[in-house]
Design a protein around this motif. Structure first.
Motif, mmCIF file in Angstrom:
data_model
loop_
_atom_site.group_PDB
_atom_site.id
_atom_site.type_symbol
_atom_site.label_atom_id
_atom_site.label_comp_id
_atom_site.label_asym_id
_atom_site.label_seq_id
_atom_site.Cartn_x
_atom_site.Cartn_y
_atom_site.Cartn_z
ATOM 1 N N UNK A 294 0.750 -1.180 -0.118
ATOM 2 C CA UNK A 294 0.001 -0.081 0.040
ATOM 3 C C UNK A 294 0.842 1.334 -0.039
ATOM 4 N N UNK A 295 2.188 1.141 -0.150
ATOM 5 C CA UNK A 295 2.959 2.182 -0.282
ATOM 6 C C UNK A 295 2.873 3.079 -1.338
ATOM 7 N N UNK A 296 2.493 2.533 -2.487
ATOM 8 C CA UNK A 296 2.310 3.397 -3.544
ATOM 9 C C UNK A 296 0.622 3.824 -3.780
ATOM 10 N N UNK A 297 0.141 4.598 -4.369
ATOM 11 C CA UNK A 297 -1.293 5.100 -4.395
ATOM 12 C C UNK A 297 -2.057 3.971 -4.990
ATOM 13 N N UNK A 298 -3.011 3.586 -4.260
ATOM 14 C CA UNK A 298 -3.810 2.352 -4.467
ATOM 15 C C UNK A 298 -5.078 2.202 -3.623
ATOM 16 N N UNK A 299 -5.864 1.291 -3.948
ATOM 17 C CA UNK A 299 -6.801 0.876 -2.899
ATOM 18 C C UNK A 299 -6.971 -0.449 -2.807
ATOM 19 N N UNK A 300 -7.338 -0.823 -1.478
ATOM 20 C CA UNK A 300 -7.671 -2.261 -0.939
ATOM 21 C C UNK A 300 -8.794 -2.862 -1.840
ATOM 22 N N UNK A 301 -8.774 -3.961 -2.047
ATOM 23 C CA UNK A 301 -9.605 -4.767 -2.938
ATOM 24 C C UNK A 301 -9.744 -6.259 -2.404
ATOM 25 N N UNK A 302 -10.922 -6.843 -2.650
ATOM 26 C CA UNK A 302 -10.920 -8.224 -2.236
ATOM 27 C C UNK A 302 -11.261 -9.106 -3.745
ATOM 28 N N UNK A 303 -10.514 -10.106 -3.660
ATOM 29 C CA UNK A 303 -10.823 -10.927 -5.179
ATOM 30 C C UNK A 303 -11.888 -11.776 -5.001
ATOM 31 N N UNK A 304 -12.674 -11.723 -5.971
ATOM 32 C CA UNK A 304 -13.958 -12.525 -5.832
ATOM 33 C C UNK A 304 -14.084 -13.416 -7.036
ATOM 34 N N UNK A 305 -12.992 -13.489 -7.786
ATOM 35 C CA UNK A 305 -12.751 -14.670 -8.826
ATOM 36 C C UNK A 305 -11.974 -14.290 -10.112
ATOM 37 N N UNK A 306 -11.493 -15.290 -10.597
ATOM 38 C CA UNK A 306 -10.463 -15.342 -11.746
ATOM 39 C C UNK A 306 -10.931 -16.039 -12.885
ATOM 40 N N UNK A 307 -11.162 -15.428 -14.012
ATOM 41 C CA UNK A 307 -11.442 -16.062 -15.448
ATOM 42 C C UNK A 307 -10.000 -16.465 -16.029
ATOM 43 N N UNK A 308 -9.760 -17.642 -16.152
ATOM 44 C CA UNK A 308 -8.452 -18.165 -16.981
ATOM 45 C C UNK A 308 -8.788 -18.374 -18.383
ATOM 46 N N UNK A 309 -8.300 -17.139 -19.122
ATOM 47 C CA UNK A 309 -8.845 -16.900 -20.531
ATOM 48 C C UNK A 309 -7.706 -17.692 -21.536
ATOM 49 N N UNK A 310 -6.723 -18.317 -20.775
ATOM 50 C CA UNK A 310 -5.727 -19.067 -21.758
ATOM 51 C C UNK A 310 -4.705 -18.013 -21.812
ATOM 52 N N UNK A 311 -4.588 -17.189 -22.655
ATOM 53 C CA UNK A 311 -3.573 -15.995 -22.984
ATOM 54 C C UNK A 311 -3.418 -15.119 -21.739
ATOM 55 N N UNK A 312 -4.463 -14.993 -21.146
ATOM 56 C CA UNK A 312 -4.306 -13.968 -19.953
ATOM 57 C C UNK A 312 -5.451 -14.399 -18.974
ATOM 58 N N UNK A 313 -5.437 -13.654 -17.824
ATOM 59 C CA UNK A 313 -6.361 -13.926 -16.658
ATOM 60 C C UNK A 313 -7.086 -12.579 -16.333
ATOM 61 N N UNK A 314 -8.355 -12.733 -16.137
ATOM 62 C CA UNK A 314 -9.194 -11.456 -15.364
ATOM 63 C C UNK A 314 -9.348 -11.757 -14.177
ATOM 64 N N UNK A 315 -8.899 -10.975 -13.367
ATOM 65 C CA UNK A 315 -9.168 -11.071 -11.882
ATOM 66 C C UNK A 315 -10.158 -9.924 -11.426
ATOM 67 N N UNK A 316 -11.455 -10.664 -10.932
ATOM 68 C CA UNK A 316 -12.602 -9.976 -10.459
ATOM 69 C C UNK A 316 -12.204 -9.627 -8.934
ATOM 70 N N UNK A 317 -12.400 -8.431 -8.738
ATOM 71 C CA UNK A 317 -12.360 -7.835 -7.396
ATOM 72 C C UNK A 317 -13.643 -6.860 -6.902
ATOM 73 N N UNK A 318 -13.701 -6.643 -5.846
ATOM 74 C CA UNK A 318 -14.766 -5.541 -5.177
ATOM 75 C C UNK A 318 -13.580 -4.553 -4.401
ATOM 76 N N UNK A 319 -14.115 -3.240 -4.869
ATOM 77 C CA UNK A 319 -13.658 -2.174 -3.751
ATOM 78 C C UNK A 319 -14.826 -1.610 -3.377
#
Length: 370
Positions: A294-319
């Motif tokens: 948290x040293x750099x500007x950012x916001x806390x989030x909780x991961x709710x799910x991950x879509x494994x798309x093959x070439x990349x992942x989509x990480x779903x969170x709640x802020x």
């Protein structure tokens, strides 16, 4: 070829109580390839039919260069239109269907034959030229309809109203490439209506985004993706679309919850001022940083799910109860339920008020909360 100029053109189907197309002033420049992009019901086909003369606008005037054609019927505008579904003479051969627009305008026989064979070659119709159109499958019939719209050499514009809807998906990429090739060869002004962002972004020199009957932004594909001027453009273009997160301007700092995420840069630069109050942060999943301290500007989030798309992942969170998506490399270690931090790069994060972009972020330069 001609510029197509709209001056205050709008259309209502109910006597002015609602507008399918809100009064619009716009110029389609000669010899460019445009995509008119937007969801169903946003006014795309209405606008196209006004340009072609199938509809007379409720208000406003239409010009081809300096010629006022507002009251001129379709036949007098020299505009070709291709519709969503095939429009053919089913008992005619493919050759005769392609030749019909030229014969009807008294083109010489050798010119008709040359144009028909050129277009049939480009669209892959050489093997079916003598076949009756009714014997073709719907996708191939639509390709013939497309050829009828493209066969005329001297038109002000070719209007394409979702022309690939009934075409097999495997052929769509090929046909879009063929359309671009034909555009390079003929220099026709093309206006291609679609609700499919992939079709729009891969086909056009310039994409015009329409929503609720009005143009909200126009530009080259990269500009619309990297620098959306309206929240709708951010949502509609991209897969998934742009994240939007409630925030607040306090002094000259943008704050999400209790966390400062950047300094305010008004849309007008140093000459503009953004007053304190609510804003919405817009940042695409491709540019959201995830993880780290948290040293750099950012916001806390909780991961709710991950879509494994093959070439990349989509990480779903709640802020703070608001969904945010981050695109990461494939095989990321994020797991549902984990706590993390999201970081927003200043050069790719925008501020919106009333859905319109009003500013962007700048780095905090080490300053904390005022």
């Amino acid at each position: 070829m001609a510029d197509i100029r709209l001056e205050g053109v709008g259309h209502s189907y109910d006597g002015g109580r609602t507008w399918a197309l809100k009064p619009t002033t716009w110029t389609w420049h000669s010899s460019r390839a445009y995509a008119l992009l937007g969801p169903s019901g946003c006014g795309k086909s209405t606008l196209l039919n006004i340009i072609s003369g199938l509809l007379t606008p409720t208000v406003g005037r239409i010009f081809l260069d300096d010629r006022d054609v507002t009251g001129v019927p379709t036949a007098g505008r020299e505009i070709a239109q291709v519709f969503q579904f095939p429009v053919l003479y089913e008992e005619m051969s493919v050759y005769d269907n392609l030749a019909f627009p030229l014969r009807n305008r008294k083109y010489p026989k050798d010119e008709v034959d040359r144009r028909v064979r050129e277009v049939s070659r480009l669209l892959g119709l050489d093997q079916v030229l003598r076949r009756r159109s009714r014997r073709l499958d719907p996708g191939r019939q639509q390709i013939v309809s497309l050829g009828r719209g493209l066969v005329r050499p001297h038109v002000a514009a070719v209007l394409l109203d979702e022309p690939l809807t009934v075409v097999d998906p495997a052929l769509k990429w090929t046909l879009r490439g063929k359309l671009k090739e034909i555009h390079r060869d003929t220099g026709h002004t093309l206006i291609y209506v679609t609700h499919d962002q992939t079709e729009a972004l891969t086909f056009a020199d310039e994409v015009v985004v329409l929503n609720d009957g009005e143009i909200v932004q126009a530009g080259e594909p990269a500009e619309l993706f990297l620098s959306p001027a309206h929240e709708f453009v951010g949502h509609f273009i991209g897969s998934p679309g742009m994240n939007v997160l409630p925030a607040e301007i306090v002094g000259d700092v943008v704050r999400v919850g209790q966390d400062d995420v950047g300094s305010v840069v008004p849309a007008g630069g140093d000459e503009g001022v953004l007053p304190p109050g609510p804003v919405r942060i817009g940042v695409r999943p491709e540019f959201v940083g995830i993880g780290g301290a948290h040293a750099s500007p950012g916001v806390p989030a909780r991961v709710t799910g991950v879509d494994r798309m093959g070439a990349y992942d989509l990480v779903h969170t709640l802020v703070g109860g608001h969904p945010m998506v981050a695109r990461t490399e494939a095989g990321s270690s994020h797991e549902p339920g984990a706590l993390t931090f999201l970081h927003f790069p200043a050069e790719r994060t925008f501020l919106f008020r009333d859905e319109v972009r009003c500013g962007s972020l700048a780095p905090l330069n080490g300053r904390g909360r005022p």
